[in-house]
Scaffold this motif. Sequence first.
Motif, short mmCIF file in Angstrom:
data_model
loop_
_atom_site.label_atom_id
_atom_site.label_comp_id
_atom_site.label_asym_id
_atom_site.label_seq_id
_atom_site.Cartn_x
_atom_site.Cartn_y
_atom_site.Cartn_z
N SER A 56 0.84 -1.21 0.00
CA SER A 56 0.00 0.00 0.00
C SER A 56 0.87 1.25 0.00
CB SER A 56 -0.92 0.00 1.22
OG SER A 56 -1.72 -1.14 1.22
N SER A 57 2.01 1.19 0.69
CA SER A 57 2.94 2.34 0.71
C SER A 57 3.42 2.63 -0.69
CB SER A 57 4.17 2.04 1.57
OG SER A 57 3.82 1.91 2.90
N ARG A 58 3.78 1.54 -1.40
CA ARG A 58 4.26 1.74 -2.77
C ARG A 58 3.16 2.35 -3.63
NH1 ARG A 58 7.29 -3.29 -2.38
NH2 ARG A 58 5.63 -4.43 -3.41
N SER A 59 1.92 1.87 -3.44
CA SER A 59 0.80 2.40 -4.23
C SER A 59 0.60 3.89 -3.94
CB SER A 59 -0.49 1.64 -3.90
OG SER A 59 -0.40 0.32 -4.33
N ALA A 60 0.62 4.26 -2.65
CA ALA A 60 0.40 5.66 -2.28
C ALA A 60 1.48 6.55 -2.88
CB ALA A 60 0.36 5.81 -0.76
N MET A 61 2.72 6.09 -2.82
CA MET A 61 3.83 6.88 -3.38
C MET A 61 3.67 7.00 -4.90
SD MET A 61 5.83 7.88 -0.93
CE MET A 61 7.42 8.24 -1.59
N ALA A 62 3.38 5.86 -5.52
CA ALA A 62 3.26 5.85 -6.99
C ALA A 62 2.12 6.75 -7.46
CB ALA A 62 3.06 4.43 -7.49
N ALA A 63 1.09 6.87 -6.64
CA ALA A 63 -0.06 7.70 -7.02
C ALA A 63 0.13 9.16 -6.61
CB ALA A 63 -1.33 7.14 -6.38
N ASP A 64 1.32 9.49 -6.13
CA ASP A 64 1.64 10.87 -5.71
C ASP A 64 0.81 11.34 -4.52
OD1 ASP A 64 3.63 11.28 -7.53
OD2 ASP A 64 2.29 12.08 -9.06
N PHE A 65 0.41 10.41 -3.65
CA PHE A 65 -0.30 10.80 -2.44
C PHE A 65 0.65 10.88 -1.25
CE2 PHE A 65 -4.17 8.98 -4.65
CZ PHE A 65 -4.69 10.23 -4.93
N GLY A 66 1.92 10.67 -1.48
CA GLY A 66 2.92 10.78 -0.41
C GLY A 66 3.04 9.52 0.40
N LYS A 67 3.78 9.66 1.49
CA LYS A 67 4.10 8.51 2.33
C LYS A 67 2.85 7.98 3.04
CE LYS A 67 6.80 7.94 6.23
NZ LYS A 67 7.34 8.70 7.31
N LEU A 68 2.72 6.68 3.10
CA LEU A 68 1.58 6.09 3.81
C LEU A 68 1.82 6.18 5.32
CD1 LEU A 68 -1.09 4.48 3.63
CD2 LEU A 68 0.28 2.40 3.75
N GLU A 69 0.84 6.71 6.03
CA GLU A 69 1.00 6.84 7.48
C GLU A 69 0.25 5.73 8.23
OE1 GLU A 69 -0.31 10.85 7.84
OE2 GLU A 69 1.62 11.64 7.17
N MET A 70 -0.92 5.40 7.76
CA MET A 70 -1.70 4.37 8.46
C MET A 70 -2.63 3.67 7.48
SD MET A 70 -4.21 4.79 11.78
CE MET A 70 -2.96 5.04 12.99
N LEU A 71 -2.83 2.38 7.70
CA LEU A 71 -3.84 1.69 6.90
C LEU A 71 -4.77 0.91 7.81
CD1 LEU A 71 -3.62 -1.63 6.50
CD2 LEU A 71 -1.74 -1.04 5.04
N ARG B 259 -13.77 -5.86 3.10
CA ARG B 259 -14.85 -4.91 2.82
C ARG B 259 -14.33 -3.53 2.45
NH1 ARG B 259 -18.88 -5.81 7.87
NH2 ARG B 259 -19.94 -7.69 7.16
N GLY B 260 -13.13 -3.23 2.92
CA GLY B 260 -12.59 -1.92 2.60
C GLY B 260 -11.18 -1.76 3.10
N LEU B 261 -10.47 -0.85 2.46
CA LEU B 261 -9.09 -0.55 2.86
C LEU B 261 -8.98 0.97 2.95
CD1 LEU B 261 -6.22 -1.71 3.35
CD2 LEU B 261 -5.82 -1.44 0.91
N LEU B 262 -8.67 1.45 4.14
CA LEU B 262 -8.56 2.89 4.34
C LEU B 262 -7.08 3.23 4.44
CD1 LEU B 262 -10.38 5.37 4.93
CD2 LEU B 262 -10.21 4.81 7.35
N LEU B 263 -6.60 4.08 3.54
CA LEU B 263 -5.18 4.44 3.54
C LEU B 263 -5.03 5.92 3.87
CD1 LEU B 263 -4.01 2.70 0.22
CD2 LEU B 263 -4.01 1.76 2.53
N HIS B 264 -4.32 6.21 4.94
CA HIS B 264 -4.02 7.60 5.29
C HIS B 264 -2.60 7.91 4.82
CE1 HIS B 264 -7.33 8.79 8.05
NE2 HIS B 264 -7.53 7.50 7.99
N ALA B 265 -2.49 8.69 3.75
CA ALA B 265 -1.16 9.06 3.26
C ALA B 265 -0.93 10.54 3.58
CB ALA B 265 -1.07 8.80 1.76
N GLU B 266 0.27 11.01 3.25
CA GLU B 266 0.62 12.40 3.58
C GLU B 266 -0.31 13.42 2.93
OE1 GLU B 266 5.37 13.02 4.18
OE2 GLU B 266 4.65 12.28 2.27
N ASP B 267 -0.72 13.13 1.69
CA ASP B 267 -1.48 14.14 0.94
C ASP B 267 -2.93 13.78 0.67
OD1 ASP B 267 0.85 15.61 0.82
OD2 ASP B 267 1.50 14.61 -1.02
N ALA B 268 -3.37 12.62 1.09
CA ALA B 268 -4.76 12.24 0.84
C ALA B 268 -5.16 11.04 1.69
CB ALA B 268 -4.95 11.88 -0.64
#
Lengths: 115, 314
Positions: A56-71, B259-268
Amino acid sequence: MNEPLRGALDRLSRVPGVQGALIVDAQTGVPVLTELTELVDGTAVAALAASLFQRSSRSAMAADFGKLEMLQLEAENGHVLATGSGELVVVVLAELDAQLGLVRLQARRALEDLA
Amino acid sequence: MEKRPRPADLQRWSREVARDPASLAFLPLADVYRRQGQRDAALRLCLRGLERHPDHPGAHALLARIYLELGEREKAFDEWGIVLRLDPSSFEANRGVGFFHLERGDPGKAREYLERASSRRPDDSLTSEALAMAMQREAAAQRETAARRETARREAARRDAARREAAAAGPADGGGQRVDAAESRSRTATRRDPARIFEPLESETPFKGALLLDGHGLLLAGRLGSDGDGRSEALGAIVAGAVEEAARTATMLELGGWRGLLLHAEDAVLHIAPLRTDNVLILAAETSAPSGWVVRSAEAAAELASGFLGGENE
């Protein structure tokens, strides 16, 4: 080094609905420290959650959403929550009706203790 | 055709590796294990060799091959990425990365890498076929995007015309009814535009966009704010790996279906969820969005997407 981490995991595991809390090596998926009920296979949880976090971290970075903090993975019978920073990932396995707000708060605190 | 190693070679390489852990003999030896189907042994040997030779492109290429044969495509992709950093002209790595992007539904990127591989070995038929396929799919995607833009342009023009028509009629001349009729026609058109099916959610401040993907990670409907069509298309391919991993994790931990995956990233914040049999719905929100809002909005988006899919099936 383990005392504050052990304390953080202990707090996490006492949140209602939490079945287990682990600190996992992000690269290898090997558990470093665990607080689990007997029913939980810590090795499997650690490996799968670390892999999901990495992917998921790689996906977030690749999508330009930055570093993954929590999933947070929601499934029919429970939740897996993971938060990481660098080499270690804090992983929590929780029941479906667990207090997720509290789980997230304690997981963040555990992560701060890792820093 | 690859030359079969002699038993004497095998013994010599084994002895060399045992005597000197830094010896490069681990490479041919691990490759023999791989070809004999002893992939775990090949993997161990290769990883150990890489500890001593972390910048050896051949070792990373071999590791990619082993991972590929073990079904670990993401890891193989990572290794090819390392090979390309060390040796940008590597045929094998360019071809591997090209195939990977083609599989993940990104024909533009696939073409880029396959062209490089093809320029190194123009006679490799597999590469030529994959390159032709990538170019066809890229052209089809461009046509689709152009058609969508044209639909959006026509829709905007239709709305303008409806507004002008209503304004010209004036309020004392049944204008209100005309406005209603014009807007109703316009709303009907909006429901039919795949890019705009999540429009009812756009007035919510934290909402950045939503996408509906098919089982292959291809965009069916929705858009990501003002980021443009390209990014929306790419996101489907990018999250496909995380989707697979989420489903696998839930199953293997005996948590039932995901059922779902919630991802908290730096920008979204991203909420990714399965919809019907093999569709995936992605909702993107600002990082300031409360988690509960994200989940509720994802539910609302799922209803809109279901309506759209229902309409498509009719």
